[in-house]
Design an enzyme around this catalytic site. Sequence first.
Site, short mmCIF file in Angstrom:
data_model
loop_
_atom_site.label_atom_id
_atom_site.label_comp_id
_atom_site.label_asym_id
_atom_site.label_seq_id
_atom_site.Cartn_x
_atom_site.Cartn_y
_atom_site.Cartn_z
N SER A 166 -0.96 -0.59 -0.79
CA SER A 166 -2.09 -1.38 -1.05
C SER A 166 -1.81 -2.82 -1.08
O SER A 166 -0.66 -3.09 -1.28
CB SER A 166 -2.69 -1.02 -2.63
N ILE A 170 -11.58 -0.67 0.09
CA ILE A 170 -11.98 0.21 1.19
C ILE A 170 -13.15 0.91 0.56
O ILE A 170 -12.98 1.46 -0.69
CB ILE A 170 -10.92 1.30 1.81
N LYS A 183 2.60 0.74 -5.81
CA LYS A 183 2.58 0.32 -4.45
C LYS A 183 3.61 -0.54 -3.73
O LYS A 183 3.64 -0.50 -2.60
CB LYS A 183 1.11 -0.15 -4.32
N SER A 209 -8.63 15.38 1.23
CA SER A 209 -10.06 15.96 0.93
C SER A 209 -11.10 14.99 1.07
O SER A 209 -12.20 15.32 1.19
CB SER A 209 -9.77 16.83 -0.44
N ARG A 210 -10.72 13.65 0.73
CA ARG A 210 -11.68 12.89 0.84
C ARG A 210 -11.34 11.47 1.12
O ARG A 210 -9.98 11.18 1.42
CB ARG A 210 -12.71 12.87 -0.46
N ASN A 219 -0.56 9.92 1.36
CA ASN A 219 -1.92 8.91 0.97
C ASN A 219 -2.45 9.44 -0.29
O ASN A 219 -2.97 8.59 -0.78
CB ASN A 219 -2.88 9.52 2.02
N TYR A 271 -0.59 0.17 -11.15
CA TYR A 271 -0.97 0.57 -9.79
C TYR A 271 -0.22 -0.37 -8.96
O TYR A 271 0.41 0.17 -7.72
CB TYR A 271 -2.47 0.44 -9.70
N GLY A 277 -3.72 14.20 -0.18
CA GLY A 277 -4.80 13.54 -0.58
C GLY A 277 -6.02 13.59 0.53
O GLY A 277 -6.63 12.63 0.62
N VAL A 324 1.14 16.57 -5.94
CA VAL A 324 2.37 15.93 -5.43
C VAL A 324 3.22 15.25 -6.41
O VAL A 324 4.48 14.93 -6.17
CB VAL A 324 1.98 14.76 -4.19
P1 NAD Z 1 -9.64 8.69 -3.46
O1 NAD Z 1 -9.84 8.80 -4.72
O2 NAD Z 1 -11.03 8.84 -2.80
O3 NAD Z 1 -8.78 9.96 -2.66
C1 NAD Z 1 -7.42 10.09 -3.16
C2 NAD Z 1 -7.15 11.47 -2.84
O4 NAD Z 1 -5.80 11.81 -3.53
C3 NAD Z 1 -8.02 12.61 -3.12
O5 NAD Z 1 -8.04 13.51 -1.93
C4 NAD Z 1 -7.23 13.51 -4.34
O6 NAD Z 1 -7.60 14.67 -4.58
C5 NAD Z 1 -5.89 13.06 -4.01
N1 NAD Z 1 -4.96 13.07 -5.07
C6 NAD Z 1 -4.87 12.44 -6.25
N2 NAD Z 1 -3.96 12.79 -7.01
C7 NAD Z 1 -3.29 13.84 -6.55
C8 NAD Z 1 -2.11 14.37 -6.57
N3 NAD Z 1 -1.50 14.29 -8.04
N4 NAD Z 1 -1.66 15.37 -5.58
C9 NAD Z 1 -2.43 15.55 -4.65
N5 NAD Z 1 -3.43 14.85 -4.24
C10 NAD Z 1 -4.00 13.92 -5.10
O7 NAD Z 1 -9.28 7.52 -3.01
P2 NAD Z 1 -9.00 6.60 -1.60
O8 NAD Z 1 -9.62 5.41 -1.90
O9 NAD Z 1 -9.23 7.39 -0.61
O10 NAD Z 1 -7.37 6.30 -1.69
C11 NAD Z 1 -6.30 6.90 -0.76
C12 NAD Z 1 -4.91 6.10 -0.74
O11 NAD Z 1 -5.38 4.90 -0.46
C13 NAD Z 1 -4.71 6.07 -2.40
O12 NAD Z 1 -3.21 6.18 -2.32
C14 NAD Z 1 -4.88 4.63 -2.90
O13 NAD Z 1 -4.13 4.19 -3.87
C15 NAD Z 1 -4.91 3.91 -1.50
N6 NAD Z 1 -5.69 2.61 -1.41
C16 NAD Z 1 -7.05 2.68 -1.67
C17 NAD Z 1 -7.89 1.79 -1.58
C18 NAD Z 1 -9.48 1.66 -1.71
O14 NAD Z 1 -9.88 0.43 -1.86
N7 NAD Z 1 -10.11 2.68 -1.64
C19 NAD Z 1 -7.08 0.31 -1.29
C20 NAD Z 1 -5.76 0.38 -1.16
C21 NAD Z 1 -5.19 1.51 -1.15
#
Ligand code: NAD
Length: 255
Positions: free
Chosen positions: A145, A194, A166, A17-18, A93, A162, A15, A67
Site C-alpha cells: 500500500s 481504490i 505494509k 473473493s472481492r 493480496n 496497517y 483474498g 492466511v
Molecule cells: P477487501 O476488504 O475488499 O478484500 C480483502 C480480501 O481479503 C477479502 O477477500 C477478504 O475475505 C480477504 N481476507 C481478509 N482477511 C483474510 C484472511 N485472514 N485470510 C484470507 N483472506 C482474508 O479489500 P481490498 O480493498 O480489495 O484490499 C485488497 C488488498 O489491497 C489488501 O491487502 C489491502 O490492504 C490492499 N490495499 C487496498 C487499498 C484500497 O484502497 N482498497 C489500498 C492499498 C492497498
Amino acid sequence: MGQGEFSGRVALVTGGSRGIGRAICQRLAKAGAWVAINHSASAEAAEATLEQIRAEGGDGGVYQADVSSFEATSAMFDAIESDRGPVDLLVANAGIASFKDDANMPVDLWRRILSVNLDGTFHCVWRAKESMLARDYGRVVCISSINGISPSRIRPDRLIAYGTSKSAVIGFSRNCAMAFGPAIRINCVAPGLIDTDMTRDMSDEMRDRIVAATPVARVGKPEDVAELTYFLLSDAASFITGQTYVTSGGIVTLP
Ligand code: NAD
C-alpha cells in the site's frame, strides 16, 4: 479462454473473493491461468468470483483458509496441489485495515493486522517457494500500500499498524527476491485509494480531499491494480524483481 500467456499455469490469489483480489483473479484467468480463489469467511463471494471467471471463459476453484494460520495456509496449498498441481503464480493480496488504529489502538488490533497482512504474506510465500524452487519457476506479487511507503498527510488516522505491516511486506519481498532468484521473481504493488468494500465507509469529505491531492484526479479501480499485477507476473517483466510499483494516480511518488 485457457489460451494466453499463463495457459497451463496455476495461480493462487489470496483474498480473491472481492475487491482488488477478485479483479486480479479475473485478469489472470483472462491470461489463461487456472485460478485458485482464496477466501477466509466469504464462500458466497468467492463462488461469485468463480462464476464470473467461468462466464468469461476461464476456470478455477475456491479454497477457504485464514492466511494468518500457517497450518491452514499449508493445507490450502495441499488441496490446490492435489486438485490441480503446484502454484506457479502467487498473489498475496489478503489484507485487513482498521481506520481506528491510531494512538489508542489496542494491542490485540496491532497483532491481528500484523498477523494477517505480514504473517499471512510470509505463510503463503513460504509454502509456495518449496515447489517453485524445485521446479525453477515462480512468480509472486505481494499487495502492499502507499501507506507502507509514506504515512498519509491527509488522513487523520495514521494507520500505524496497517502502514507498518505494509512496509514490512515490501522489506520481506526485497529480501526474498535476493534469496530466491533466479527461480522466483517477487515484486510488490502499492496501491493508493481504490474503490472497494475496504474503503466504502470513508467519508465523502475525506475522499474529495484525497482526489484533490491526486494528479490524475480520481480514486483507483480494482482493475488498475490487477493490470499492474498481471504485468509484473508476465514475461514482459522478466528483468524486474525485488521492486515496488505504485499505482496511486500520483499522490505518492517513489524517490
Ligand atoms: P477487501 O476488504 O475488499 O478484500 C480483502 C480480501 O481479503 C477479502 O477477500 C477478504 O475475505 C480477504 N481476507 C481478509 N482477511 C483474510 C484472511 N485472514 N485470510 C484470507 N483472506 C482474508 O479489500 P481490498 O480493498 O480489495 O484490499 C485488497 C488488498 O489491497 C489488501 O491487502 C489491502 O490492504 C490492499 N490495499 C487496498 C487499498 C484500497 O484502497 N482498497 C489500498 C492499498 C492497498
